[in-house]
Design a protein around this motif. Structure first.
Motif, PDB file in Angstrom:
ATOM      1  N   ASP A   1       0.990   5.737   0.950  1.00 48.25           N
ATOM      2  CA  ASP A   1       0.265   6.581   1.817  1.00 48.25           C
ATOM      3  C   ASP A   1      -0.072   7.794   0.743  1.00 48.25           C
TER       4      ASP A   1
ATOM      5  N   CYS B   1       3.454   2.235   3.118  1.00 51.81           N
ATOM      6  CA  CYS B   1       2.940   2.133   4.463  1.00 51.81           C
ATOM      7  C   CYS B   1       2.539   0.740   4.837  1.00 51.81           C
ATOM      8  N   GLU B   2       2.130   0.739   6.074  1.00 49.93           N
ATOM      9  CA  GLU B   2       1.634  -0.675   6.600  1.00 49.93           C
ATOM     10  C   GLU B   2       0.200  -0.754   6.536  1.00 49.93           C
TER      11      GLU B   2
ATOM     12  N   MET C   1      10.887  -0.507   2.491  1.00 52.12           N
ATOM     13  CA  MET C   1      11.548   0.181   3.624  1.00 52.12           C
ATOM     14  C   MET C   1      13.131   0.270   3.751  1.00 52.12           C
TER      15      MET C   1
ATOM     16  N   GLY D   1       8.640   7.220   3.640  1.00 54.92           N
ATOM     17  CA  GLY D   1       7.319   6.447   3.982  1.00 54.92           C
ATOM     18  C   GLY D   1       6.261   6.491   3.106  1.00 54.92           C
TER      19      GLY D   1
ATOM     20  N   CYS E   1      15.795   1.313   7.037  1.00 51.00           N
ATOM     21  CA  CYS E   1      14.933   1.305   8.220  1.00 51.00           C
ATOM     22  C   CYS E   1      15.633   0.811   9.357  1.00 51.00           C
TER      23      CYS E   1
ATOM     24  N   GLN F   1       6.565  -4.483   1.726  1.00 53.88           N
ATOM     25  CA  GLN F   1       6.511  -3.158   2.158  1.00 53.88           C
ATOM     26  C   GLN F   1       7.721  -2.379   2.193  1.00 53.88           C
TER      27      GLN F   1
ATOM     28  N   GLY G   1      -3.271   2.481   3.983  1.00 53.57           N
ATOM     29  CA  GLY G   1      -3.118   3.250   2.805  1.00 53.57           C
ATOM     30  C   GLY G   1      -3.782   2.697   1.375  1.00 53.57           C
TER      31      GLY G   1
ATOM     32  N   GLN H   1       0.908  -1.335   0.146  1.00 55.51           N
ATOM     33  CA  GLN H   1       0.128  -0.195   0.067  1.00 55.51           C
ATOM     34  C   GLN H   1       0.804   1.266   0.301  1.00 55.51           C
TER      35      GLN H   1
END
Length: 309
Positions: A225, A249-250, A280, A246, A283, A278, A254, A223
């Motif tokens: 944001d 997103c989780e 990242m 970001g 991170c 996802q 999103g 997903q």
């Protein structure tokens, strides 16, 4: 290895990938060590994984089989990067990259090779490497050479290629994805629909599944944001810096909503892998595992099965 008989009634098999642990490169001090990734992806409730960047996980098939089997994990696919729109002159270099990865993928019992087109701008620096639009000749190279890749990978390794539309590549928007699918042989070329990348580029995943269902060979669940994406698009932010902001997103925070995507995929009535990714990078090392566990629980709420005993 885990058996495919543990798949969902609708044929959806859920997995995850090193990407969800912030892994983009074979070796990078900012990435979690591979043993930690394997431990955590298993503990989070997944039983399928992708290989990630070649060389991150052990490349010896016997060793990798031991490491995955001991954690109840199986491999769903490998990943290769290509620049096939440059034509036959890049074939030898492309095949040298593909062959080792395809061999390891096959040795691990997987049946898919995810093919990601090359970026038109550098995903970290934003340097423009080439025009973002292909010429008619480059489109012909892209489609014909991708068909060649599909044929060679199938004949030599028994694998099916699934081409991954991706931000900052030439296979990105609804228009370009449709053009690519319409110009390639469905017996040789299928699609890895990444829900996040397709939304990033303005596409509707459910509509794509309903329109080109017979071409959907694999899923990446992701997903974006929408607020961060709007700023990324308005300011033409390259993909790498967008990820650092970001933009991916989780779930379920999103778009697109994943429940209707999975429902549309089930209506195809075929076996499909749906691999959580996802993006990242970079991170903190302690960030991915809690997200992965919550995401697995969320996907169970969408009707995907619990891990097989």
């Amino acid at each position: 290895m885990a058996s495919s008989s543990a798949s969902a009634p609708a044929g959806i098999r859920i997995g995850s990938a090193p990407d969800s642990w912030g892994v983009w490169f074979p070796d990078d001090p900012r990435q979690v060590p591979w043993r930690r990734f394997l431990d955590e992806v298993s503990t989070a409730g997944y039983e399928w994984i992708e290989l990630g960047p070649y060389g991150y996980l052990p490349t010896d098939p016997a060793r990798l089989a031991d490491e995955t089997r001991s954690r109840g994990l199986s491999v769903s696919a490998g990943t290769v990067f290509t620049g096939l729109h440059h034509g036959p002159e890049v074939w030898d270099r492309t095949w040298a990259h593909v062959a080792d990865i395809a061999a390891l993928t096959r040795a691990m019992g997987a049946a898919h090779l995810v093919v990601i087109p090359s970026f038109w701008r550098d995903d970290r620096t934003g340097e423009v490497l080439e025009d973002r639009a292909l010429t008619a000749g480059q489109w012909r190279h892209l489609t014909s050479q991708t068909e060649r890749l599909g044929r060679e990978v199938l004949d030599r390794y028994g694998l099916r290629i699934v081409v991954h539309p991706h931000a900052d590549t030439h296979i990105d928007t609804e228009e370009n994805v449709s053009r690519f699918l319409d110009a390639t042989d469905p017996d040789l070329v299928s699609l890895c629909l990444d829900t996040g990348h397709y939304a990033y580029c303005g596409g509707d995943s459910v509509e794509l599944i309903e329109t080109y269902g017979e071409r959907i060979g694999y899923l990446h669940l992701k997903q974006v944001d929408p607020e961060i994406l709007a700023d990324v698009v308005a300011n033409e932010v390259p993909f790498g810096p967008a990820v650092a902001r970001g933009v991916m997103c989780e779930p379920p925070g999103g778009v697109p909503a994943l429940e209707p995507v999975l429902a549309a995929a089930r209506r195809l009535d075929v076996d499909l892998f749906a691999i959580v990714e996802q993006d990242m990078y970079p991170c903190p090392p302690d960030r991915p595992f809690p997200i992965a566990r919550r995401t697995r629980e969320f996907l169970r709420s969408c009707g995907t099965p619990r891990r097989a005993p």
